[in-house]
Design a protein around this motif. Sequence first.
Motif, short mmCIF file in Angstrom:
data_model
loop_
_atom_site.label_atom_id
_atom_site.label_comp_id
_atom_site.label_asym_id
_atom_site.label_seq_id
_atom_site.Cartn_x
_atom_site.Cartn_y
_atom_site.Cartn_z
N PRO A 145 -5.91 7.85 7.93
CA PRO A 145 -7.16 7.31 7.61
C PRO A 145 -6.72 6.59 6.32
O PRO A 145 -6.20 7.08 5.41
CB PRO A 145 -7.80 8.55 7.47
CG PRO A 145 -7.01 9.60 7.43
CD PRO A 145 -5.58 9.07 8.32
N ALA A 146 -7.46 5.42 6.08
CA ALA A 146 -7.35 4.58 4.89
C ALA A 146 -8.25 5.39 3.70
O ALA A 146 -7.85 5.38 2.51
CB ALA A 146 -7.91 3.01 5.09
N ARG A 147 -9.28 6.11 4.12
CA ARG A 147 -10.09 6.77 3.08
C ARG A 147 -9.32 8.06 2.47
O ARG A 147 -8.49 8.42 3.12
CB ARG A 147 -11.42 7.25 3.75
CG ARG A 147 -11.28 8.37 4.59
CD ARG A 147 -12.45 8.42 5.17
NE ARG A 147 -12.44 9.73 6.13
CZ ARG A 147 -11.93 9.62 7.28
NH1 ARG A 147 -11.66 8.56 7.92
NH2 ARG A 147 -11.94 10.59 8.06
N GLY A 152 -8.43 0.73 -7.51
CA GLY A 152 -7.25 0.75 -7.17
C GLY A 152 -6.95 1.57 -5.97
O GLY A 152 -5.72 1.51 -5.46
N VAL A 153 -7.73 2.35 -5.59
CA VAL A 153 -7.61 3.55 -4.66
C VAL A 153 -8.31 2.74 -3.16
O VAL A 153 -9.54 2.37 -3.53
CB VAL A 153 -8.23 4.82 -4.85
CG1 VAL A 153 -8.18 5.90 -3.40
CG2 VAL A 153 -7.39 5.32 -6.02
N ILE A 154 -7.89 2.61 -1.91
CA ILE A 154 -8.45 2.14 -0.91
C ILE A 154 -9.47 3.39 -0.64
O ILE A 154 -9.25 4.42 -0.02
CB ILE A 154 -7.20 2.13 0.15
CG1 ILE A 154 -6.55 0.91 -0.41
CG2 ILE A 154 -8.23 1.60 1.42
CD1 ILE A 154 -5.21 0.80 0.68
N SER A 155 -10.91 2.91 -0.68
CA SER A 155 -11.85 3.85 -0.35
C SER A 155 -12.12 4.00 1.18
O SER A 155 -12.85 5.14 1.46
CB SER A 155 -13.00 3.47 -1.11
OG SER A 155 -13.54 2.13 -0.80
N GLY A 156 -11.73 3.15 2.03
CA GLY A 156 -12.15 3.18 3.49
C GLY A 156 -11.58 2.21 4.23
O GLY A 156 -10.91 1.32 3.46
N GLY A 157 -11.97 1.90 5.26
CA GLY A 157 -11.34 0.83 6.35
C GLY A 157 -10.48 1.17 7.33
O GLY A 157 -10.60 2.56 7.71
N PRO A 158 -10.16 0.32 8.12
CA PRO A 158 -9.20 0.80 9.32
C PRO A 158 -8.11 1.62 8.90
O PRO A 158 -7.45 1.56 7.89
CB PRO A 158 -8.83 -0.62 9.87
CG PRO A 158 -9.63 -1.68 9.00
CD PRO A 158 -10.28 -1.14 7.87
N THR A 159 -7.50 2.34 9.95
CA THR A 159 -6.50 3.33 9.80
C THR A 159 -5.27 2.35 9.15
O THR A 159 -4.95 1.22 9.74
CB THR A 159 -6.22 4.10 10.95
OG1 THR A 159 -6.06 3.05 12.21
CG2 THR A 159 -7.61 5.05 11.24
N ILE A 160 -4.34 3.05 8.58
CA ILE A 160 -3.21 2.17 8.03
C ILE A 160 -2.03 2.85 9.05
O ILE A 160 -2.06 3.98 9.42
CB ILE A 160 -2.87 2.64 6.68
CG1 ILE A 160 -4.19 2.11 5.80
CG2 ILE A 160 -1.62 2.24 6.33
CD1 ILE A 160 -4.02 2.43 4.45
N ARG A 161 -1.30 1.90 9.65
CA ARG A 161 -0.26 2.03 10.47
C ARG A 161 1.08 2.20 10.05
O ARG A 161 1.61 1.21 9.19
CB ARG A 161 -0.21 1.10 11.54
CG ARG A 161 0.79 1.56 12.85
CD ARG A 161 0.68 0.71 13.97
NE ARG A 161 1.65 0.65 15.00
CZ ARG A 161 1.65 -0.08 16.12
NH1 ARG A 161 0.88 -0.69 16.26
NH2 ARG A 161 2.66 0.69 16.97
N ILE A 162 1.81 3.33 9.90
CA ILE A 162 3.22 3.28 9.75
C ILE A 162 4.05 3.82 10.73
O ILE A 162 4.15 5.13 11.07
CB ILE A 162 3.19 4.75 8.42
CG1 ILE A 162 2.25 3.97 7.35
CG2 ILE A 162 4.71 4.47 7.97
CD1 ILE A 162 2.58 2.96 6.40
N ARG A 164 0.93 -1.23 0.10
CA ARG A 164 -0.12 0.03 0.03
C ARG A 164 0.92 1.33 0.03
O ARG A 164 1.83 1.37 0.70
CB ARG A 164 -0.82 0.18 1.26
CG ARG A 164 -1.95 -1.06 1.16
CD ARG A 164 -2.84 -1.11 2.29
NE ARG A 164 -1.98 -1.33 3.52
CZ ARG A 164 -2.35 -1.62 4.81
NH1 ARG A 164 -3.78 -1.35 4.92
NH2 ARG A 164 -1.73 -1.73 5.97
N THR A 165 0.61 2.09 -0.75
CA THR A 165 1.45 3.33 -1.18
C THR A 165 0.44 4.53 -0.98
O THR A 165 -0.53 4.72 -1.62
CB THR A 165 2.17 3.30 -2.48
OG1 THR A 165 2.81 2.02 -2.69
CG2 THR A 165 3.07 4.38 -2.44
N ARG A 166 1.11 5.69 -0.31
CA ARG A 166 0.20 6.79 -0.20
C ARG A 166 0.66 7.80 -1.09
O ARG A 166 1.85 8.15 -1.72
CB ARG A 166 0.60 7.35 1.08
CG ARG A 166 -0.49 8.69 1.53
CD ARG A 166 -0.23 9.13 2.93
NE ARG A 166 -1.14 10.05 3.40
CZ ARG A 166 -1.22 10.65 4.67
NH1 ARG A 166 -0.20 10.76 5.15
NH2 ARG A 166 -2.15 11.50 5.00
#
Length: 316
Positions: free
Chosen positions: A231-233, A215-225, A184-186
């Motif tokens: 936020p995933a959305r 291909g874009v993450i539209s939502g869901g749990p937060t992404i931890r870096i 997953r890439t921001r």
Amino acid sequence: MQVEAEVVSLLQGVVNWLLRTTAGRSVIALAVLFVGWYCSRVAVRMLGRPVAQRFERQSLTRTILRMIRLSIMLVAIAVAAGVMGIGAGNILLSVTVLSAAVGIILAPIVGNYVSGLFVLADQPYEIGDMIEIVDATDTGLRGFIEDITLRYTKVLSEDNTLLVVPNATIRERDVINYSAEDERTRRSLDMTVSYEGDLAEARRIMVRSARAVDGVISGGPTIRIGSARYPARPTCNIVRYADHGILLRLRYWLRTPYYDAPIRSEIQRRIWEELADADVEIPYPHMHHVFDETSGEAHVTNGPRDGAGPDLSDRR
């Protein structure tokens, strides 16, 4: 048993006869080399799966299989040298001379092999990973790792061009790995809107356009870096109040980094289409010149005087 003994005796006689002449010894040496080459291929084919299951990494598996094949060939070469009458002392002397030549003349190549060992040990990337090699000018080449050897790394660019980079060179550059651990890439997309438009609607359009693209993450749990969570959305924030308008920044996450350019293009296309029906305007860069009582005067003429160019000398 008697027949087998006679066959063995016949073969020994043939070998002894061949060893008496230089041509015969050459034939036996070539036969030994061929047998060694064939055995190395069989060994690699038989040990390929067990080695892959043991080490799991493709680059390390390929390196170990190459070393097994090389070891068998070195044994075959040593046997062939013995058949030709080259003793162990001569082989040792040759290796010593060769090592000195390698140390003096082929030092860069040896450096590549040493760097290859560090690449395999540090594991900065693996076969199949998408990376970007950044040079001193902050411009880089993006592509996929095709192969990793002790001497070089093969990178297949997005333009289907194969680049062979020496390991000593690639270790001196910054390498961005887009496929390490989490694919997953921001990404971010900036857009400036006018001060007269509907700011809230502009932000909604950017977020809505990103969420609608595959291909874009539209939502869901937060992404931890690391210790941070994002936020995933898709989100759209106000960056600053710029000279020509309000600068907005859209941030969104891609499931994989491999289709960054087409996804970005599709988001911008959707934004452009929705802007046509919204009270939002992308301003053109413009500049206002303001004159007041302190601005002074400028004396100019509309055309040439006495055949000369325009008289602009009397200005203040």
